[in-house]
Write an enzyme that holds these catalytic residues in place. Structure first.
Site, PDB file in Angstrom:
ATOM      1  N   GLU A   2       0.836  -1.217   0.000  1.00 49.20           N
ATOM      2  CA  GLU A   2       0.000   0.000   0.000  1.00 49.20           C
ATOM      3  C   GLU A   2       0.865   1.259   0.000  1.00 49.20           C
ATOM      4  O   GLU A   2       0.545   2.239   0.681  1.00 49.20           O
ATOM      5  CB  GLU A   2      -0.949   0.019   1.209  1.00 49.20           C
TER       6      GLU A   2
HETATM    7  C1  LIG Z   1       2.884  -9.721   0.044  1.00 47.91           C
HETATM    8  C2  LIG Z   1       2.591  -8.605  -0.883  1.00 47.91           C
HETATM    9  C3  LIG Z   1       1.283  -8.350  -1.242  1.00 47.91           C
HETATM   10  C4  LIG Z   1       0.991  -7.347  -2.164  1.00 47.91           C
HETATM   11  N1  LIG Z   1      -0.288  -7.198  -2.606  1.00 47.91           N
HETATM   12  C5  LIG Z   1      -0.515  -6.377  -3.669  1.00 47.91           C
HETATM   13  C6  LIG Z   1      -1.790  -6.348  -4.288  1.00 47.91           C
HETATM   14  O1  LIG Z   1      -2.726  -7.025  -3.861  1.00 47.91           O
HETATM   15  N2  LIG Z   1      -1.958  -5.550  -5.366  1.00 47.91           N
HETATM   16  C7  LIG Z   1      -0.949  -4.784  -5.873  1.00 47.91           C
HETATM   17  O2  LIG Z   1      -1.161  -4.100  -6.861  1.00 47.91           O
HETATM   18  N3  LIG Z   1       0.280  -4.796  -5.302  1.00 47.91           N
HETATM   19  C8  LIG Z   1       0.520  -5.576  -4.228  1.00 47.91           C
HETATM   20  N4  LIG Z   1       1.754  -5.611  -3.653  1.00 47.91           N
HETATM   21  C9  LIG Z   1       2.809  -4.782  -4.207  1.00 47.91           C
HETATM   22  C10 LIG Z   1       3.248  -3.667  -3.286  1.00 47.91           C
HETATM   23  O3  LIG Z   1       2.282  -2.653  -3.244  1.00 47.91           O
HETATM   24  C11 LIG Z   1       4.621  -3.191  -3.793  1.00 47.91           C
HETATM   25  O4  LIG Z   1       5.545  -4.203  -3.469  1.00 47.91           O
HETATM   26  C12 LIG Z   1       5.038  -1.872  -3.188  1.00 47.91           C
HETATM   27  O5  LIG Z   1       4.224  -0.817  -3.639  1.00 47.91           O
HETATM   28  C13 LIG Z   1       6.491  -1.527  -3.516  1.00 47.91           C
HETATM   29  O6  LIG Z   1       6.755  -1.685  -4.879  1.00 47.91           O
HETATM   30  P1  LIG Z   1       8.007  -2.564  -5.344  1.00 47.91           P
HETATM   31  O7  LIG Z   1       7.936  -3.873  -4.670  1.00 47.91           O
HETATM   32  O8  LIG Z   1       8.065  -2.541  -6.811  1.00 47.91           O
HETATM   33  O9  LIG Z   1       9.262  -1.814  -4.742  1.00 47.91           O
HETATM   34  P2  LIG Z   1      10.008  -0.583  -5.410  1.00 47.91           P
HETATM   35  O10 LIG Z   1       9.041   0.416  -5.896  1.00 47.91           O
HETATM   36  O11 LIG Z   1      11.017  -1.101  -6.370  1.00 47.91           O
HETATM   37  O12 LIG Z   1      10.757   0.028  -4.154  1.00 47.91           O
HETATM   38  C14 LIG Z   1      11.965  -0.523  -3.622  1.00 47.91           C
HETATM   39  C15 LIG Z   1      12.516   0.435  -2.561  1.00 47.91           C
HETATM   40  O13 LIG Z   1      12.796   1.700  -3.166  1.00 47.91           O
HETATM   41  C16 LIG Z   1      12.121   2.738  -2.480  1.00 47.91           C
HETATM   42  N5  LIG Z   1      11.677   3.744  -3.446  1.00 47.91           N
HETATM   43  C17 LIG Z   1      11.024   3.529  -4.613  1.00 47.91           C
HETATM   44  N6  LIG Z   1      10.791   4.708  -5.223  1.00 47.91           N
HETATM   45  C18 LIG Z   1      11.268   5.670  -4.421  1.00 47.91           C
HETATM   46  C19 LIG Z   1      11.319   7.096  -4.501  1.00 47.91           C
HETATM   47  N7  LIG Z   1      10.768   7.762  -5.523  1.00 47.91           N
HETATM   48  N8  LIG Z   1      11.913   7.777  -3.501  1.00 47.91           N
HETATM   49  C20 LIG Z   1      12.445   7.117  -2.438  1.00 47.91           C
HETATM   50  N9  LIG Z   1      12.431   5.767  -2.319  1.00 47.91           N
HETATM   51  C21 LIG Z   1      11.856   5.061  -3.292  1.00 47.91           C
HETATM   52  C22 LIG Z   1      10.926   2.067  -1.792  1.00 47.91           C
HETATM   53  O14 LIG Z   1      10.491   2.792  -0.660  1.00 47.91           O
HETATM   54  C23 LIG Z   1      11.525   0.703  -1.431  1.00 47.91           C
HETATM   55  O15 LIG Z   1      12.215   0.795  -0.214  1.00 47.91           O
HETATM   56  C24 LIG Z   1       2.050  -6.562  -2.683  1.00 47.91           C
HETATM   57  C25 LIG Z   1       3.357  -6.780  -2.262  1.00 47.91           C
HETATM   58  C26 LIG Z   1       3.636  -7.802  -1.387  1.00 47.91           C
HETATM   59  C27 LIG Z   1       5.060  -8.036  -0.983  1.00 47.91           C
END
Ligand SMILES: Cc1cc2nc3c(=O)[nH]c(=O)nc-3n(C[C@H](O)[C@H](O)[C@H](O)COP(=O)(O)OP(=O)(O)OC[C@H]3O[C@@H](n4cnc5c(N)ncnc54)[C@H](O)[C@@H]3O)c2cc1C
Length: 600
Positions: free
Chosen positions: A442
């Site tokens: 989220e």
């Molecule tokens: C168990 C689980 C359930 C989930 N359920 C859903 C679901 O039902 N539906 C859905 O759509 N998604 C779902 N997600 C996805 C979840 O919302 C994303 O994992 C989350 O938004 C982070 O995206 P990412 O994993 O691509 O990480 P990234 O966006 O790659 O981020 C990696 C790191 O970089 C940091 N970062 C990224 N951009 C910036 C920035 N601009 N400035 C500073 N720091 C930054 C982040 O804070 C993080 O620490 C789920 C994830 C998990 C693990």
């Protein structure tokens, strides 16, 4: 192992003595309710959570869903629990009577859902996602979409998902690539891939309704080009009955640290067969629609984190009362009986921290739920607007603070157990693993920090912030006992320093280098979050101090004394930790900003 999920006495205190939830029954929407109906539904939730959800929490963690011959195999108890939740009317609990709902306030529904998450966050995920998806259709869908999908979802025949994330686009949803091409029959053809979609495949319901973000061919770049689509697993006829399979497929299950009972899926759209999607609302407004629902989802994540923290606290508290180990430092006789570990001040420290984090987090989330009630049902239009602004400002904190401190509480629960806490024979480690998701999904907590400092504080000429200060003033002035006045003073002093630093950060954001100012956004979130939770503790302390004088049983006196001591813990041990944030923020410390990737 205790079967207490959330202490009912505490919940009643927070709902009725701090928040005056009973007062909601004077509002037209809730006029058929009274405290007894609220308590009855809470009782049902608590009982069902213990009997149908908690009973397979550990089993679902150990025996996670499997992908066998294109199908998901999962424990049958998950379906039984989902069906029980739906049949009891909880999916539609907040909804109008005409939709089969119970017109319950958000504050009461949030409390009910707290029991299910505390009991079994993995299984609770399915109905919660269904409510969230149904809510999107209810608010933004057209009449046909509402009649086709809503009754099936609210009755639990169909479940829902939120499909936003793609392999290359998580935090940055502007970069999603899933596409939608219009057809002459009115529907769109969806093509693309999503990842981490919770509940994206399961063996619980007759159909799954995915709420999918995609870009219509030729749409503007970035977030302004994102639209929202309903993509059912099975297409449905005019009466909402599932017919043929739609072209959305499970590409694989993802294996996780915790929350193992909720399937985490990679989904492909339109790979092997055409995938029909139905546009919700206007084109290119998809992210806006999602974000309107996001406040609820984010308060839900915060709530989940607080109650999983709470659950670990309940377990470790019980263990600490039973486990005999060692003697007091002042006891010189080696043959004297060993004491329960709760007699050691250091164990009490760990329990008090858990109490401060989980009850403080719960207070914050219930306050957020109350703001939702006020935003939608307060009889005064101005108050409705003000509640909306306050909720908007506080949402990043309500999501992030409990999701930071809930897992910290679980970490301390493991420590209270000692070696036993590190084993899978005891429940604290699962609480921690489950809770560790909450700072990530989220919108990660890093993204919440940017949202708070980069946007929310300044929104609407900082009107939300001004309203917040007014609200806090009421409680600062309501502190009448010596102890509460001392805490009010330290909160008020910290607040003044935070206001000063906020003003200087605002100036830098406007005139200076936003990269530098926002580089320490996480410190700001910590500062702001701790001030808000200190305020939550002051509210609880004021209520406890007021009630203590007239408490007429030992249990009641102990309860209120416990509240006051936990408030003291927060003011003595936690609030002072923001001093470091204030220094870093005042100096706009550039250590992290100026570190180079090559220097690592
Ligand atoms: C168990 C689980 C359930 C989930 N359920 C859903 C679901 O039902 N539906 C859905 O759509 N998604 C779902 N997600 C996805 C979840 O919302 C994303 O994992 C989350 O938004 C982070 O995206 P990412 O994993 O691509 O990480 P990234 O966006 O790659 O981020 C990696 C790191 O970089 C940091 N970062 C990224 N951009 C910036 C920035 N601009 N400035 C500073 N720091 C930054 C982040 O804070 C993080 O620490 C789920 C994830 C998990 C693990």
């Amino acid at each position: 192992m205790t079967d207490t999920l959330i202490d009912r006495r505490d919940l009643a205190f927070q709902l009725y003595e701090v928040l005056d939830t009973e007062n909601l029954t004077t509002r037209e929407r809730f006029s058929e309710h009274n405290r007894d109906t609220f308590d009855a539904v809470i009782e049902t939730a608590d009982k069902m959570a213990r009997e149908k959800f908690a009973t397979h929490n550990s089993a679902a963690d150990k025996d996670e869903p499997k992908f066998v011959n294109g199908q998901v195999e999962m424990l049958p108890q998950v379906k039984e629990a989902f069906d029980a939740y739906a049949q009891a009317g909880f999916i539609a609990g907040r909804y109008d009577y005409e939709l089969g709902g119970m017109q319950l306030p958000e504050s009461v529904m949030a409390a009910c859902n707290g029991f299910f998450t505390a009991a079994n966050p993995g299984t609770a995920g399915y109905p919660f996602l269904t409510t969230a998806a149904a809510n999107l259709i209810r608010v933004f869908g057209n009449e046909q979409q509402k009649t086709t999908f809503l009754p099936n979802m609210l009755s639990g025949r169909f479940s829902g998902t939120m499909a936003l994330t793609e392999p290359h686009a998580g935090s940055s949803l502007a970069d999603i690539r899933t596409s939608a091409s219009p057809t002459d029959q009115g529907h769109y053809l969806i093509k693309g891939a999503k990842i981490y979609i919770s509940g994206g495949e399961q063996s619980i319901t007759d159909n799954i309704v995915h709420m999918v973000l995609a870009k219509i061919k030729g749409a503007p770049a970035g977030v302004k080009g994102i639209s929202l689509f309903i993509v059912p697993k099975y297409l449905v006829d005019d009466e909402g009955k599932p017919t043929e399979r739609n072209g959305v497929n499970l590409a694989g299950l993802i294996h996780k640290l915790g929350y193992r009972g909720t399937t985490s899926t990679a989904l492909s759209f339109g790979d092997d067969a055409p995938c029909h999607g139905y546009l919700v609302g206007e084109p290119h407004q998809g992210l806006k629609y999602m974000f309107q629902m996001m406040n609820e989802a984010r308060v839900g994540v915060g709530f989940g984190a607080a109650v999983i923290g709470y659950r670990g606290y309940m377990h470790s508290l019980e263990y600490a009362k039973d486990r005999l180990q060692g003697r007091k430092a002042s006891e010189k006789n080696p043959e004297s009986p060993q004491v329960p570990i709760i007699d050691h001040a250091d164990v009490r420290r760990m329990l008090l921290a858990q109490k401060a984090y989980s009850e403080g987090g719960l207070a914050l989330c219930l306050y957020g739920a109350r703001l939702m009630d006020d935003q939608h049902t307060h009889p005064d239009e101005q108050k409705r607007q003000e509640a909306g602004k306050l909720l908007d400002l506080l949402t990043p904190v309500i999501k992030a603070w409990p999701s930071e401190y809930g897992p910290k509480a679980n970490d301390l629960a493991i420590q209270v157990y000692g070696g036993a806490g590190y084993t899978r024979e005891y429940p604290a480690e699962q609480c921690w693993r489950d809770n560790r998701l909450n700072p990530i999904h989220e919108g990660t907590n890093g993204i919440q920090a940017l949202d708070l400092l980069g946007r929310k504080i300044w929104q609407d000429q900082s009107h939300g912030l001004q309203l917040l200060m007014q609200e806090m003033q009421v409680d600062l002035q309501a502190a009448t006992t010596d102890r509460c006045q001392q805490w009010a003073l330290s909160l008020s002093e910290t607040l003044q320093q935070a206001v000063k630093v906020t003003q200087s950060l605002g100036k830098s954001l406007m005139e200076g280098d936003p990269d530098r100012t926002l580089a320490n956004a996480s410190c700001y979130l910590h500062l702001f979050g701790h001030i808000i939770v200190a305020w939550m503790w002051l509210r609880q302390a004021n209520a406890a101090a007021h009630a203590l004088g007239s408490a007429n049983t030992d249990d009641e006196r102990n309860f209120y004394q416990g509240k006051l001591q936990a408030a003291q813990y927060f003011f003595h041990w936690e609030l002072p930790t923001v001093a470091q944030d204030l220094v870093l923020l005042r100096n706009q410390d550039d250590t992290c900003l100026n570190m180079k990737a090559d220097w690592f």
